[in-house]
Scaffold this motif. Structure first.
Motif, mmCIF file in Angstrom:
data_model
loop_
_atom_site.group_PDB
_atom_site.id
_atom_site.type_symbol
_atom_site.label_atom_id
_atom_site.label_comp_id
_atom_site.label_asym_id
_atom_site.label_seq_id
_atom_site.Cartn_x
_atom_site.Cartn_y
_atom_site.Cartn_z
ATOM 1 N N GLU A 97 15.956 2.913 17.959
ATOM 2 C CA GLU A 97 16.131 3.028 16.292
ATOM 3 C C GLU A 97 14.917 2.651 15.674
ATOM 4 N N ILE A 98 13.778 2.225 16.240
ATOM 5 C CA ILE A 98 12.693 2.036 15.577
ATOM 6 C C ILE A 98 11.852 3.265 15.415
ATOM 7 N N GLN A 99 12.005 4.007 16.417
ATOM 8 C CA GLN A 99 11.591 5.633 16.747
ATOM 9 C C GLN A 99 12.019 6.278 15.590
ATOM 10 N N ARG A 100 13.614 6.240 15.527
ATOM 11 C CA ARG A 100 14.009 7.092 14.179
ATOM 12 C C ARG A 100 13.719 6.765 13.043
ATOM 13 N N ALA A 101 13.383 5.387 12.887
ATOM 14 C CA ALA A 101 12.870 4.955 11.507
ATOM 15 C C ALA A 101 11.652 5.576 11.311
ATOM 16 N N VAL A 102 10.748 5.535 12.131
ATOM 17 C CA VAL A 102 9.479 6.043 11.789
ATOM 18 C C VAL A 102 9.317 7.554 11.765
ATOM 19 N N GLU A 103 10.075 8.206 12.480
ATOM 20 C CA GLU A 103 10.462 9.652 12.315
ATOM 21 C C GLU A 103 10.888 10.094 11.081
ATOM 22 N N ALA A 104 11.833 9.241 10.588
ATOM 23 C CA ALA A 104 12.295 9.617 9.418
ATOM 24 C C ALA A 104 11.159 9.609 8.378
ATOM 25 N N GLY A 146 0.908 -1.152 -0.015
ATOM 26 C CA GLY A 146 0.009 -0.062 0.124
ATOM 27 C C GLY A 146 0.808 1.278 0.039
ATOM 28 N N GLY A 147 2.208 1.265 -0.257
ATOM 29 C CA GLY A 147 2.768 2.278 -0.231
ATOM 30 C C GLY A 147 3.450 2.759 1.038
ATOM 31 N N GLY A 148 3.106 1.854 2.210
ATOM 32 C CA GLY A 148 3.612 2.158 3.356
ATOM 33 C C GLY A 148 5.054 1.624 3.637
ATOM 34 N N GLU A 149 5.412 2.042 4.709
ATOM 35 C CA GLU A 149 6.906 1.451 5.243
ATOM 36 C C GLU A 149 6.828 0.376 6.232
ATOM 37 N N ALA A 150 7.667 -0.537 6.776
ATOM 38 C CA ALA A 150 7.772 -1.472 7.770
ATOM 39 C C ALA A 150 8.881 -1.467 8.670
ATOM 40 N N ALA A 151 8.728 -1.573 9.899
ATOM 41 C CA ALA A 151 10.047 -1.988 10.615
ATOM 42 C C ALA A 151 9.693 -3.371 11.022
ATOM 43 N N PHE A 152 10.542 -4.115 10.845
ATOM 44 C CA PHE A 152 10.400 -6.013 10.968
ATOM 45 C C PHE A 152 11.603 -6.123 12.032
ATOM 46 N N LEU A 153 10.921 -6.529 13.254
ATOM 47 C CA LEU A 153 11.907 -7.130 14.262
ATOM 48 C C LEU A 153 11.746 -8.696 13.919
ATOM 49 N N ILE A 175 19.182 -5.734 30.451
ATOM 50 C CA ILE A 175 18.435 -5.995 29.345
ATOM 51 C C ILE A 175 17.470 -4.784 28.952
ATOM 52 N N ALA A 176 17.231 -3.867 29.814
ATOM 53 C CA ALA A 176 16.339 -2.758 29.722
ATOM 54 C C ALA A 176 17.025 -1.783 28.831
ATOM 55 N N ASP A 177 18.503 -1.669 28.796
ATOM 56 C CA ASP A 177 19.129 -0.693 28.160
ATOM 57 C C ASP A 177 19.051 -1.005 26.518
ATOM 58 N N SER A 178 19.143 -2.356 26.400
ATOM 59 C CA SER A 178 19.258 -2.852 25.112
ATOM 60 C C SER A 178 17.903 -2.729 24.391
ATOM 61 N N PHE A 179 16.980 -2.829 25.053
ATOM 62 C CA PHE A 179 15.377 -2.446 24.456
ATOM 63 C C PHE A 179 15.443 -1.131 24.276
ATOM 64 N N VAL A 180 15.709 -0.269 25.110
ATOM 65 C CA VAL A 180 15.743 1.216 24.894
ATOM 66 C C VAL A 180 16.307 1.675 23.620
ATOM 67 N N PHE A 200 15.237 -5.351 11.204
ATOM 68 C CA PHE A 200 16.251 -5.495 12.304
ATOM 69 C C PHE A 200 16.519 -7.148 12.547
ATOM 70 N N ASP A 201 17.623 -7.634 12.102
ATOM 71 C CA ASP A 201 18.097 -8.813 12.342
ATOM 72 C C ASP A 201 18.139 -9.222 13.706
ATOM 73 N N LEU A 202 17.452 -9.653 14.438
ATOM 74 C CA LEU A 202 17.775 -10.075 15.752
ATOM 75 C C LEU A 202 17.897 -11.423 16.279
ATOM 76 N N GLN A 203 18.275 -12.011 15.484
ATOM 77 C CA GLN A 203 18.394 -13.624 15.726
ATOM 78 C C GLN A 203 19.676 -13.663 16.717
ATOM 79 N N ALA A 204 20.585 -12.755 16.752
ATOM 80 C CA ALA A 204 21.726 -12.945 17.686
ATOM 81 C C ALA A 204 21.593 -11.711 18.490
ATOM 82 N N PHE A 205 20.590 -11.110 18.715
ATOM 83 C CA PHE A 205 20.435 -10.004 19.530
ATOM 84 C C PHE A 205 20.293 -10.607 20.861
ATOM 85 N N SER A 206 21.311 -10.237 21.633
ATOM 86 C CA SER A 206 21.104 -10.614 23.283
ATOM 87 C C SER A 206 21.288 -9.507 24.254
ATOM 88 N N GLY A 207 20.520 -9.052 25.118
ATOM 89 C CA GLY A 207 20.884 -8.116 25.909
ATOM 90 C C GLY A 207 21.183 -8.684 27.300
#
Lengths: 249, 377
Positions: free
Chosen positions: A108-115, A45-52, A98-103, A84-91
């Protein structure tokens, strides 16, 4: 009878304005195909996606979506898919909780959305999570951190006009004691799509049953429309067939 | 002998043409290429390879749910490891025992293919229902027909060339020759006294990074075999989240290096929700159930009950780069020991129940039907 991308039972059942879609599945009936359909729809539909992506690598999604007529590599290059390739993501490292990693992930997601908001692109951003139970594993079972993260993502739907598609394995949370995540998600959700196996067992023509519960909180005109849908599905390489029990051609 | 000749004839005209086209061999030893960019290694049991559509998928994690009472999962694990040794693929074994290297001594040796004859005789093993044989002759042939049909498909694929067979039959009574075990790059890790899984994780990642690279960017297929990952005697037992995140990171490592990991786990000691988590993490999920030795009802119901050692249930088959689930003809199979030596899998063949209540489909769950047969109307 069914056409892909429109006019099928799932589209009809989902309505138009669902902000938060939760897909529930179980070991016997994987629901990833619904996620693929929604991702394709979001990009078409012409939209964007952020894929975790926590469950599979990019090559997998690329091949699957390509067979459905959606070129993820191209979308990624054009900046319409933020993968976002999070297969090896470990916080779980000692020094950074872990909270920091999530932040960090959230920012990063927020930046993508704002852009997207700043750019000329008119389309909506869809945030897709495959799947949320692995995020819980990343957090070493700290449900609160996952819920915090989800809540932040949820605020994006109202602030930035995003929508959210989340896959969760429902059978993990079947017990009484650890239902937190599932209950929260069900509460957030405008639309719950649940994949379940047929009670009669495996079949080659029918892969399972979908129940769609549409809370319809956002659109008034659908107050009269149907809230709960049940139908069967068959997954194919280029999409999926949806049909009422017994009405398959 | 006439029967055997007829079978070969039938195979040449009726066998599926796809099986040989799909199974085009690649450069690496013991690796077979399939559709959708998939590559397979053999599980060590030719029947299982066939059922799973080629073997264990490279880059996938195979999980086997153990039976609580019997160590039948070891049969699968041994065949998997022995096949790797025969193909000279690097192997990492880990188990909850003091000396995991001793386990290597129990690996079976391959059977040379010339000795495989007399297969046709085992179909007549149904002694339990011999008294009914005479008056149900016609029916019996009808429901045993599937068995012979299965045989043809099984042995169509693997006798292509003798030098580099994709899969071998293993003789469970004969140990693998010592020199094979010593000359190989086989690593063993004990999980018994480990407090955390980080050691095993480091060993796995070191093992996978050491795999020799080929010029095409692909590496030799490595095999990781982990026995009873969540066994209660391990010191990290109870650390559920550690184990799940270990499997998750192992999955990522295996995926990126193109190897196969086989993990067996006693599902009964896990809580329900964690058991489901493990199952979701598996790419291919199998479970094994032992059957009791002298179960009269089952013996009456299933042909070839004497040779059966258990049931194998296929829950999930790894499907690379595709969203379509694999629907098997039958998800419950009987695990048999042929001539007490080599493992084979067969679809269940159920004898017609007394009173002939409908057609006996071979695919349905065995447990429910065995209870059903006790009902007298």
């Amino acid at each position: 009878m069914e056409e892909y991308g429109g006019g099928d039972l799932l589209t009809e059942a989902m309505g138009s304005a669902a902000r938060v879609v939760v897909i529930e599945d179980c070991v016997e009936a994987p629901g990833a195909f619904v996620l693929h359909l929604l991702l394709k729809r979001a990009l078409a539909g012409g939209g964007e996606a952020a894929f975790l992506a926590l469950a599979q690598p990019f090559s997998h999604y690329d091949r699957v979506l390509r067979k459905m007529g959606c070129n993820l590599s191209l979308h990624r290059r054009n900046g319409r898919l933020h993968f976002f390739d999070l297969q090896a993501f470990s916080g779980g490292a000692r020094e950074s909780p872990i909270a920091d990693s999530f932040v960090q992930l959230y920012s990063e997601i927020q930046r993508a959305v704002e852009a997207n908001k700043i750019g000329e692109n008119e389309g909506q951003v869809t945030i897709v999570v495959d799947d949320i139970s692995l995020l819980e594993v990343v957090a070493h079972g700290s449900v609160d951190d996952v819920l915090d993260f989800l809540h932040y993502c949820f605020t994006l739907t109202s602030e930035m006009d995003c929508s959210l598609v989340i896959l969760i394995h429902e059978d993990i949370y079947a017990g009484e004691e650890n239902m937190d995540l599932l209950l929260h998600l069900r509460y957030f959700a405008d639309l719950v799509v649940k994949a379940a196996p047929l009670s009669t067992g495996l079949a080659a023509d029918v892969h399972g049953q979908l129940s769609v519960v549409n809370k319809g909180t956002f659109h008034k005109q659908s107050a009269k429309s149907q809230k709960v849908w049940n139908f069967h599905f068959k997954v194919k390489e280029n999409g999926a067939d949806f049909f009422y029990p017994g009405s398959r051609q | 002998m006439a029967a055997a000749g007829g079978r070969t004839l039938g195979r040449s005209s009726f066998s599926r043409a796809t099986s040989n086209q799909v199974a085009s061999s690649s450069g690496a030893t013991g690796v077979k290429l399939g559709p959708n960019g998939a590559a397979f290694v053999s599980s060590g049991i030719p029947d299982l390879d066939r059922i799973l559509g080629g073997g264990f998928l490279l880059g996938s994690v195979v999980m086997i749910m153990e039976d609580a009472d019997a160590p039948h999962h070891l049969l699968l694990l041994r065949c998997f490891m022995a096949q790797g040794v025969v193909h000279k693929q690097p192997l990492l074994f880990s188990g909850p025992m003091k000396e995991p290297r001793l386990f290597l001594g129990t690996l079976p040796a391959p059977v040379s293919s010339s000795k495989e004859d007399g297969r046709h005789s085992r179909g007549m093993g149904a002694g339990a229902s011999s008294d009914r044989r005479a008056n149900e002759e016609g029916l019996r042939i009808a429901w045993q027909y599937k068995k012979y049909f299965g045989d043809e498909k099984t042995y169509g694929v693997e006798h292509n060339d003798n030098k580099q067979e994709f899969s071998n039959d293993f003789d469970l009574r004969k140990p693998l020759e010592r020199h094979l075990l010593n000359s190989q790059n086989i690593e063993c890790v004990s999980t018994q006294d480990a407090n955390t899984l980080s050691d095993l994780q480091d060993r796995c990642s070191a093992f996978l990074s050491k795999l020799p690279r080929k010029d095409g960017g692909t590496s030799t297929a490595g095999r990781i075999a982990i026995q009873s990952l969540c066994a209660p005697q391990c010191a990290y037992f109870e650390k559920d989240w550690n184990m799940v995140s270990f499997i998750r990171s192992l999955k990522a490592m295996v995926r990126s290096s193109g190897s196969v990991a086989v993990i067996t786990f006693p599902s009964a000691v896990l809580s329900n929700s964690f058991c489901k988590r493990w199952q979701h993490l598996a790419d291919t999920l199998l479970s094994i159930k032992a059957i009791p030795d002298e179960d009269k009802d089952l013996a009456k119901l299933l042909t070839g009950y004497q040779d059966m050692v258990g049931f194998l249930h296929v829950h999930k088959v790894a499907q690379p780069n595709s969203q379509v689930p694999v629907i098997l003809e039958a998800s419950t199979l009987s695990l048999k020991l042929r001539k007490r030596r080599s493992l084979m899998l067969e679809r269940l063949i159920q004898a017609p129940v007394d009173g002939s209540s409908g057609p006996s489909s071979a695919a349905s769950g065995s447990c429910t039907s065995s209870h059903g047969s006790q009902l007298d109307f």
